[in-house]
Design an enzyme around this catalytic site. Structure first.
Site, PDB file in Angstrom:
ATOM      1  N   SER A   1       0.814  -1.211   0.000  1.00 32.48           N
ATOM      2  CA  SER A   1       0.000   0.000   0.000  1.00 32.48           C
ATOM      3  C   SER A   1       0.852   1.267   0.000  1.00 32.48           C
ATOM      4  O   SER A   1       1.988   1.275   0.476  1.00 32.48           O
ATOM      5  CB  SER A   1      -0.926  -0.002   1.221  1.00 32.48           C
ATOM      6  OG  SER A   1      -1.705  -1.174   1.240  1.00 32.48           O
TER       7      SER A   1
HETATM    8  N1  SAM Z   1      -0.566  -4.515   4.009  1.00 33.98           N
HETATM    9  C1  SAM Z   1       0.106  -5.005   2.849  1.00 33.98           C
HETATM   10  C2  SAM Z   1       1.455  -4.416   2.652  1.00 33.98           C
HETATM   11  O1  SAM Z   1       1.820  -3.472   3.351  1.00 33.98           O
HETATM   12  O2  SAM Z   1       2.153  -4.914   1.773  1.00 33.98           O
HETATM   13  C3  SAM Z   1      -0.706  -4.773   1.613  1.00 33.98           C
HETATM   14  C4  SAM Z   1      -1.611  -5.863   1.378  1.00 33.98           C
HETATM   15  S1  SAM Z   1      -2.348  -5.984  -0.198  1.00 33.98           S
HETATM   16  C5  SAM Z   1      -3.014  -4.418  -0.527  1.00 33.98           C
HETATM   17  C6  SAM Z   1      -3.738  -7.003   0.291  1.00 33.98           C
HETATM   18  C7  SAM Z   1      -3.374  -8.395   0.694  1.00 33.98           C
HETATM   19  O3  SAM Z   1      -4.549  -9.079   1.127  1.00 33.98           O
HETATM   20  C8  SAM Z   1      -2.801  -9.219  -0.439  1.00 33.98           C
HETATM   21  O4  SAM Z   1      -1.559  -9.735  -0.072  1.00 33.98           O
HETATM   22  C9  SAM Z   1      -3.828 -10.335  -0.644  1.00 33.98           C
HETATM   23  O5  SAM Z   1      -3.268 -11.541  -1.057  1.00 33.98           O
HETATM   24  C10 SAM Z   1      -4.429 -10.431   0.746  1.00 33.98           C
HETATM   25  N2  SAM Z   1      -5.754 -11.070   0.808  1.00 33.98           N
HETATM   26  C11 SAM Z   1      -6.788 -10.997  -0.060  1.00 33.98           C
HETATM   27  N3  SAM Z   1      -7.844 -11.707   0.389  1.00 33.98           N
HETATM   28  C12 SAM Z   1      -7.450 -12.257   1.579  1.00 33.98           C
HETATM   29  C13 SAM Z   1      -8.088 -13.088   2.552  1.00 33.98           C
HETATM   30  N4  SAM Z   1      -9.353 -13.509   2.424  1.00 33.98           N
HETATM   31  N5  SAM Z   1      -7.383 -13.447   3.643  1.00 33.98           N
HETATM   32  C14 SAM Z   1      -6.095 -13.025   3.832  1.00 33.98           C
HETATM   33  N6  SAM Z   1      -5.458 -12.232   2.940  1.00 33.98           N
HETATM   34  C15 SAM Z   1      -6.125 -11.849   1.841  1.00 33.98           C
END
Ligand code: SAM
Length: 215
Positions: free
Chosen positions: A62
């Site tokens: 992000s």
């Molecule tokens: N906070 C992270 C960072 O600083 O890099 C950014 C995360 S990214 C915007 C969103 C993440 O949520 C992705 O890695 C994606 O794979 C994960 N994600 C999506 N659906 C999910 C779920 N149901 N449970 C856990 N993780 C999930």
């Protein structure tokens, strides 16, 4: 020597403080955590830019300001057990681990969490993080209740298990909406009910899961 320190200081001044983030603990954490370690080597020069970056599996790290905004909204004092849904690169996890007592982080993609885990445990030596692979829209019942919950992917609704697993007085921050238009929502649990308010429009990747979007 940390050659990225100047870039990090500039990021905090121009992207974080100038946009109104005031929480000292958030500012200190963002000055300390080496964000460039969480992106692939070819993208390191862009790690302190004012935008998200790709991290593989179609996911993103992000934008720094959004990390700061969401962390500040959790109102952490240092004693909290925090649930993070969406480990991704692990950068937000590190910011939380700097401030909170303990971080429980869930990720859907094992490849992403393996990489994040290596950086957080081996390179940066954090000792207050527990990792899990799975569907974070279901929360983490065995570790609940949580004082704070952060969801870093967009969901059509606030998943009911997350509301259930939030402690009385606890805070949740989550982007709610469809794939194109989302609002960052903050909820506070009082008297067993979640009281919500809108923070600002955002654009996140989708939360894929039982209470999120379908694959
Ligand atoms: N906070 C992270 C960072 O600083 O890099 C950014 C995360 S990214 C915007 C969103 C993440 O949520 C992705 O890695 C994606 O794979 C994960 N994600 C999506 N659906 C999910 C779920 N149901 N449970 C856990 N993780 C999930």
């Amino acid at each position: 020597m940390d050659i990225y320190r100047t870039a990090r200081e500039r990021m905090v001044e121009t992207q974080i403080k100038m946009r109104g983030i005031k929480d000292d603990k958030v500012i200190k954490a963002m000055l300390k955590v080496p964000r460039h370690l969480f992106v692939e080597e070819a993208l390191r020069d862009q790690a302190y830019g004012d935008f998200p970056l790709p991290i593989g599996e179609g996911q993103t790290i992000s934008q720094p300001y959004i990390v700061a905004l969401m962390t500040e909204a959790l109102e952490l004092k240092g004693t909290e057990r925090v649930l993070e849904v969406g480990t991704g690169s692990g950068y937000q996890t590190a910011i939380l681990a700097e401030i909170a007592l303990w971080v429980y982080t869930i990720e859907k993609y094992p490849t992403l969490q393996e990489r994040a885990k290596r950086i957080l445990l081996q390179e940066l030596n954090y000792r207050n993080i527990t990792f899990k692979i799975g569907d974070g829209s279901l929360g983490w019942k065995e570790a609940s209740p949580f004082d704070a919950i952060i969801v870093t992917a967009a969901s059509p609704q606030i998943p009911p298990p997350l509301i259930e697993q939030l402690a009385e007085g606890g805070r949740i921050v989550i982007p709610v909406g469809d794939a194109f238009s989302q609002m960052l929502v903050k909820g506070v649990k009082k008297g067993g009910l979640l009281h919500t308010k809108n923070l600002e429009p955002v654009r996140f990747v989708k939360l894929i899961g039982a209470y999120g979007f379908k694959e």
